[in-house]
Motif scaffolding. Structure first.
Motif, PDB file in Angstrom:
ATOM      1  N   PRO A 147       0.799  -1.224   0.000  1.00 41.57           N
ATOM      2  CA  PRO A 147       0.000   0.000   0.000  1.00 41.57           C
ATOM      3  C   PRO A 147       0.828   1.268   0.000  1.00 41.57           C
ATOM      4  N   ASP A 148       2.014   1.243   0.577  1.00 40.30           N
ATOM      5  CA  ASP A 148       2.847   2.449   0.630  1.00 40.30           C
ATOM      6  C   ASP A 148       3.306   2.903  -0.750  1.00 40.30           C
ATOM      7  N   ASP A 149       3.105   2.079  -1.764  1.00 41.26           N
ATOM      8  CA  ASP A 149       3.500   2.454  -3.126  1.00 41.26           C
ATOM      9  C   ASP A 149       2.329   2.973  -3.946  1.00 41.26           C
ATOM     10  N   LEU A 150       1.203   3.232  -3.277  1.00 41.91           N
ATOM     11  CA  LEU A 150       0.023   3.812  -3.912  1.00 41.91           C
ATOM     12  C   LEU A 150      -0.218   5.193  -3.324  1.00 41.91           C
ATOM     13  N   ALA A 151      -0.499   6.154  -4.186  1.00 41.45           N
ATOM     14  CA  ALA A 151      -0.650   7.537  -3.732  1.00 41.45           C
ATOM     15  C   ALA A 151      -1.805   7.710  -2.761  1.00 41.45           C
ATOM     16  N   CYS A 152      -2.828   6.865  -2.849  1.00 38.57           N
ATOM     17  CA  CYS A 152      -3.961   6.987  -1.933  1.00 38.57           C
ATOM     18  C   CYS A 152      -3.610   6.542  -0.519  1.00 38.57           C
ATOM     19  N   TYR A 153      -2.475   5.862  -0.359  1.00 36.98           N
ATOM     20  CA  TYR A 153      -2.034   5.411   0.958  1.00 36.98           C
ATOM     21  C   TYR A 153      -0.838   6.187   1.487  1.00 36.98           C
ATOM     22  N   ALA A 154       0.044   6.633   0.610  1.00 39.73           N
ATOM     23  CA  ALA A 154       1.282   7.265   1.061  1.00 39.73           C
ATOM     24  C   ALA A 154       1.778   8.227  -0.014  1.00 39.73           C
ATOM     25  N   LYS A 155       2.863   8.897   0.286  1.00 33.57           N
ATOM     26  CA  LYS A 155       3.443   9.835  -0.683  1.00 33.57           C
ATOM     27  C   LYS A 155       4.291   9.066  -1.681  1.00 33.57           C
ATOM     28  N   SER A 156       3.602   8.416  -2.600  1.00 37.92           N
ATOM     29  CA  SER A 156       4.279   7.617  -3.615  1.00 37.92           C
ATOM     30  C   SER A 156       4.230   8.347  -4.949  1.00 37.92           C
ATOM     31  N   PRO A 157       5.321   8.319  -5.712  1.00 35.57           N
ATOM     32  CA  PRO A 157       5.305   8.919  -7.045  1.00 35.57           C
ATOM     33  C   PRO A 157       4.621   8.055  -8.101  1.00 35.57           C
ATOM     34  N   ALA A 158       4.253   6.811  -7.745  1.00 38.71           N
ATOM     35  CA  ALA A 158       3.595   5.938  -8.714  1.00 38.71           C
ATOM     36  C   ALA A 158       2.247   6.546  -9.117  1.00 38.71           C
ATOM     37  N   LYS A 159       1.996   6.590 -10.403  1.00 39.94           N
ATOM     38  CA  LYS A 159       0.755   7.178 -10.927  1.00 39.94           C
ATOM     39  C   LYS A 159      -0.328   6.098 -10.975  1.00 39.94           C
ATOM     40  N   THR A 160      -1.314   6.241 -10.095  1.00 44.43           N
ATOM     41  CA  THR A 160      -2.409   5.273 -10.014  1.00 44.43           C
ATOM     42  C   THR A 160      -3.740   6.027  -9.911  1.00 44.43           C
ATOM     43  N   PRO A 161      -4.111   6.804 -10.928  1.00 38.87           N
ATOM     44  CA  PRO A 161      -5.323   7.628 -10.823  1.00 38.87           C
ATOM     45  C   PRO A 161      -6.601   6.815 -10.655  1.00 38.87           C
ATOM     46  N   ASN A 162      -6.658   5.631 -11.222  1.00 40.55           N
ATOM     47  CA  ASN A 162      -7.890   4.842 -11.131  1.00 40.55           C
ATOM     48  C   ASN A 162      -8.054   4.198  -9.758  1.00 40.55           C
ATOM     49  N   ILE A 163      -6.967   3.672  -9.202  1.00 37.91           N
ATOM     50  CA  ILE A 163      -7.019   3.150  -7.840  1.00 37.91           C
ATOM     51  C   ILE A 163      -7.309   4.285  -6.866  1.00 37.91           C
ATOM     52  N   ASP A 164      -6.668   5.432  -7.078  1.00 37.25           N
ATOM     53  CA  ASP A 164      -6.905   6.579  -6.210  1.00 37.25           C
ATOM     54  C   ASP A 164      -8.369   7.011  -6.257  1.00 37.25           C
ATOM     55  N   ARG A 165      -8.979   6.929  -7.438  1.00 40.20           N
ATOM     56  CA  ARG A 165     -10.392   7.317  -7.568  1.00 40.20           C
ATOM     57  C   ARG A 165     -11.294   6.347  -6.806  1.00 40.20           C
ATOM     58  N   LEU A 166     -11.007   5.054  -6.921  1.00 42.63           N
ATOM     59  CA  LEU A 166     -11.775   4.088  -6.136  1.00 42.63           C
ATOM     60  C   LEU A 166     -11.659   4.382  -4.651  1.00 42.63           C
ATOM     61  N   ALA A 167     -10.441   4.727  -4.212  1.00 45.73           N
ATOM     62  CA  ALA A 167     -10.221   5.017  -2.798  1.00 45.73           C
ATOM     63  C   ALA A 167     -10.965   6.275  -2.368  1.00 45.73           C
ATOM     64  N   ALA A 168     -10.956   7.290  -3.226  1.00 46.19           N
ATOM     65  CA  ALA A 168     -11.609   8.554  -2.884  1.00 46.19           C
ATOM     66  C   ALA A 168     -13.125   8.427  -2.866  1.00 46.19           C
ATOM     67  N   GLU A 169     -13.666   7.520  -3.684  1.00 51.45           N
ATOM     68  CA  GLU A 169     -15.117   7.380  -3.803  1.00 51.45           C
ATOM     69  C   GLU A 169     -15.675   6.218  -2.984  1.00 51.45           C
ATOM     70  N   GLY A 170     -14.796   5.370  -2.448  1.00 50.08           N
ATOM     71  CA  GLY A 170     -15.245   4.189  -1.719  1.00 50.08           C
ATOM     72  C   GLY A 170     -14.650   4.135  -0.322  1.00 50.08           C
ATOM     73  N   ARG A 171     -14.544   2.924   0.209  1.00 49.26           N
ATOM     74  CA  ARG A 171     -14.014   2.726   1.558  1.00 49.26           C
ATOM     75  C   ARG A 171     -12.576   2.241   1.465  1.00 49.26           C
ATOM     76  N   LEU A 172     -11.634   3.016   1.961  1.00 48.09           N
ATOM     77  CA  LEU A 172     -10.217   2.646   2.008  1.00 48.09           C
ATOM     78  C   LEU A 172      -9.893   2.138   3.399  1.00 48.09           C
ATOM     79  N   PHE A 173      -9.333   0.936   3.468  1.00 45.30           N
ATOM     80  CA  PHE A 173      -8.971   0.316   4.741  1.00 45.30           C
ATOM     81  C   PHE A 173      -7.487   0.545   5.008  1.00 45.30           C
ATOM     82  N   GLU A 174      -7.208   1.272   6.088  1.00 46.64           N
ATOM     83  CA  GLU A 174      -5.817   1.555   6.457  1.00 46.64           C
ATOM     84  C   GLU A 174      -5.157   0.359   7.137  1.00 46.64           C
ATOM     85  N   ARG A 175      -5.957  -0.484   7.775  1.00 47.12           N
ATOM     86  CA  ARG A 175      -5.408  -1.594   8.555  1.00 47.12           C
ATOM     87  C   ARG A 175      -5.981  -2.920   8.070  1.00 47.12           C
TER      88      ARG A 175
END
Length: 503
Positions: A45-73
Motif C-alpha cells: 500500500p505504501d506504493d500507492l498515492a492513496c495510501y502514502a506519498k508515492s510517485p507511482a501514478k495510479t489515478p484509477n485506484i486513487d479514484r476508487l479510494a476517494a469514492e469508496g471505503r479505504l482500509f488503512e489496517r
C-alpha cells in the motif's frame, strides 16, 4: 359466453405464466449485487498515492479510494502468493487450508466462497493468475489464464460476454507487479531519482532503478482497473457492483514479500460501490479471510461453518465500526524454511519465530536481483547500517515486538537490548503488558486453530540457487498443522477483545 371467457382467460394465464415467472426471476437475479474482485501480485500500500506519498501514478485506484471505503489496517494471513490466494478463497488461515506452503494446490473438498455464489445462481469467472490448483475449477463457470504482460487483457471481455440474466462474481488476478519486469509503451516510465526507497534497502542506483520498474507495473495494473470501472459504467451496472481491490503480498523486495512486518502483510484494501458505500477511510482492523463471509452476506448466501473470517459489512456502512480487534498472520515455507507467526492490534505487533537459527530470506532477497544485489554488496563491504541487515541476521530473534504507531517500519524490536537500550527501565512497563497479552493471544490462536511446528519441515533452498525448491524429486514434507489435522478445524481463534466488550 361466461364459460367461454373464463376458458380463454385460463388458457391465456397458462401461456403467460412461464413468461411472467421468467421475467420476474430474471429481474430478481439482476438486482442482486455483482462483485468484481481485483487482486494484484506483489504490491504494498505504501506504493500507492492513496495510501502514502508515492510517485507511482495510479489515478484509477486513487479514484476508487476517494469514492469508496479505504482500509488503512487490512492484513494478509500470509505474505506468500499461493497460500494467500488459497486463504482468501476459503476464508481460512493458511495452515487450515491444507495448502500453507508456496506452490501447493488447494485440496479438494475445502469450502470456496465463489463456489457457494455459483451454486446460488451467480455466474463466476477467474481471469488471470490462478496459482491455487485444479480444485478451484468447481468454483468457476469460466477460468482463463493470464493474457498480456500483466495478465489483465481478458478482464473487460469477460464483463462484456457474461450472461446478462445472472448476477456475477469476477476474480480478476493480475501478474503485475511480479518479477520479472516487463515494460509497455502505454504506461508511465519513472525516473529512478523520484522513487521512495524504504530505509531497510540501499539508497543506490540499482535499487532505485529496480523500484522504478516496479512502479511501472503498478501503473499498468491501474490502467486496466480503470478499463474495468469504465466498462461497468458503460453497461449501467456500476451502482449494482462492488469492486474490491487488494494484493496477495508485499512488494517483491527484500524484507517485504514473505515477511510479517507491514511491508509484507499490510495490504491495500479498497471497496467501491457508488451510491451504496459513502466515501471514507477506516482505521478498523480487517483480515483478508473476512472477504468471503462479507461477499456471501452481501449476496444473501448463508455462511458456511468452515469460514474463519467475519463479515466487514458493518464497516462498509460505518467506517467507525469494529468487527475484529486482532489480525493473525503466518510465514511458512516459501523457497526458504520458515515458521513465523504474528498477531497485531491497533498499536502493537508481536512476532514469534520457531526457526530463529535460520536467515529469513526470500528469492527477491538474493543477489540476482538489483535491490538484493546492492544489499549483498554492502554487506560484503561492511557498509550496512543498523536498519539494512535484517536478511543477513543469523540467528534471528525468537520474539519481536513493535510499537507500530511510533515505529511504522518496525525497525526497533522492543525486546532487543541492541535496538532498545532502555530495555529493563521504567519505559518497559509501557509495553510489557501488551507484549504478554499478545503472546497469550498467539498461544490461544495456535491451540484453537491447530497450528503446529513441523518436526520434518520442507527443506529450504538458498536464495542464490534460484531453483525455487521445485527441482526434480522435490516434495513438500510435514506441513504446519498436519499433526493436528488443522485442515478440518474451523475454530477462528481470538477475534474480539472480550475483556473490553460491553455486555
Amino acid at each position: 359466453m361466461k364459460f367461454f371467457l373464463t376458458r380463454i382467460l385460463w388458457i391465456f394465464s397458462i401461456l403467460m405464466a412461464p413468461l411472467s415467472f421468467s421475467s420476474l426471476n430474471a429481474h430478481a437475479e439482476t438486482t442482486r449485487p455483482n462483485f468484481v474482485f481485483i487482486i494484484a501480485d506483489d504490491v504494498s500500500p505504501d506504493d500507492l498515492a492513496c495510501y502514502a506519498k508515492s510517485p507511482a501514478k495510479t489515478p484509477n485506484i486513487d479514484r476508487l479510494a476517494a469514492e469508496g471505503r479505504l482500509f488503512e489496517r487490512a492484513y494478509l494471513t500470509c505474505s506468500s502468493c499461493s497460500p494467500t490466494r488459497c486463504s482468501i478463497i476459503t476464508g481460512r488461515y493458511p495452515h487450515n487450508t491444507g495448502a500453507p506452503e508456496l506452490h501447493m494446490p488447494l485440496p479438494a473438498g475445502q469450502f470456496m466462497f465463489p463456489q457457494a455464489l455459483r451454486e446460488a445462481g451467480y455466474f463466476t469467472v477467474l481471469a488471470g493468475k490462478n496459482h491455487m490448483g485444479p480444485a478451484v475449477d468447481a468454483a468457476f463457470d469460466e477460468i482463463t489464464p493470464p493474457a498480456g504482460p500483466g495478465g489483465e487483457q481478458r478482464w473487460v471481455r469477460h464483463l462484456r460476454e457474461r450472461p446478462k440474466d445472472k448476477p456475477f462474481f469476477m476474480w480478476f488476478a493480475s501478474t503485475d507487479a511480479h518479477r520479472e519486469w516487463q515494460a509497455t509503451d502505454a504506461d508511465p516510465k519513472y525516473d529512478p531519482a523520484d522513487v521512495v526507497v524504504p530505509p531497510f534497502l540501499i539508497d543506490g542506483p540499482e535499487t532505485r532503478q529496480d523500484l522504478a520498474h516496479y512502479y511501472h507495473e503498478i501503473s499498468r495494473l491501474d490502467r486496466f482497473i480503470g478499463n474495468v470501472v469504465e466498462e461497468l459504467k458503460r453497461q449501467g451496472i456500476a451502482e449494482n457492483t462492488y469492486v474490491i481491490f487488494t494484493a496477495d503480498n508485499g512488494r517483491p523486495f527484500p524484507r517485504c514479500k514473505t515477511r510479517l512486518y507491514d511491508s509484507g502483510v499490510r495490504t491495500p484494501f479498497i471497496v467501491w460501490r457508488p451510491g451504496t458505500i459513502a466515501p471514507g477511510k477506516t482505521e478498523s482492523i480487517i483480515s483478508v479471510i473476512d472477504l468471503a463471509p462479507t461477499l456471501l452476506q452481501l449476496a444473501g448466501v448463508p455462511l458456511d461453518p468452515r469460514l474463519q473470517g467475519v463479515s466487514i459489512e458493518p464497516i462498509l456502512a460505518d467506517p467507525a465500526a469494529t468487527v475484529r480487534d486482532y489480525a493473525f498472520s503466518e510465514h511458512n515455507w516459501h523457497v526458504g524454511q520458515a515458521h513465523e507467526r504474528s498477531v497485531r492490534d491497533g498499536r502493537w505487533l508481536y512476532i514469534r519465530n520457531a526457526y530463529p537459527e535460520i536467515r529469513s530470506e526470500c528469492v527477491e532477497s538474493g543477489p540476482e536481483f538489483p535491490a538484493g544485489k546492492e544489499l549483498w554488496d554492502y554487506q560484503a563491504a561492511g557498509k550496512l547500517n543498523a536498519d539494512q541487515g535484517d536478511i543477513f541476521l543469523q540467528p534471528r530473534p525468537r520474539e519481536e515486538f513493535y510499537d507500530v504507531q511510533a515505529d511504522p517500519q518496525q525497525l526497533k524490536n522492543l525486546l532487543d537490548p541492541a535496538k532498545n537500550p532502555e530495555l529493563g527501565s521504567a519505559l518497559q512497563q509501557e509495553y510489557e503488558n501488551p507484549h504478554m497479552r499478545l503472546s497469550k493471544l498467539l498461544d490461544q490462536w495456535t491451540a484453537e486453530t491447530g497450528d503446529t511446528v513441523p518436526k520434518n519441515p520442507t527443506p529450504g533452498v538458498p536464495v542464490t540457487g534460484r531453483g525455487q525448491g521445485m527441482d526434480a524429486g522435490f516434495q513438500h514434507q510435514e506441513l504446519p498443522g498436519a499433526t493436528k489435522n488443522a485442515s478440518s478445524i474451523n475454530a477462528p481463534g481470538p477475534v474480539r477483545d472480550t475483556t473490553s466488550l460491553k455486555p
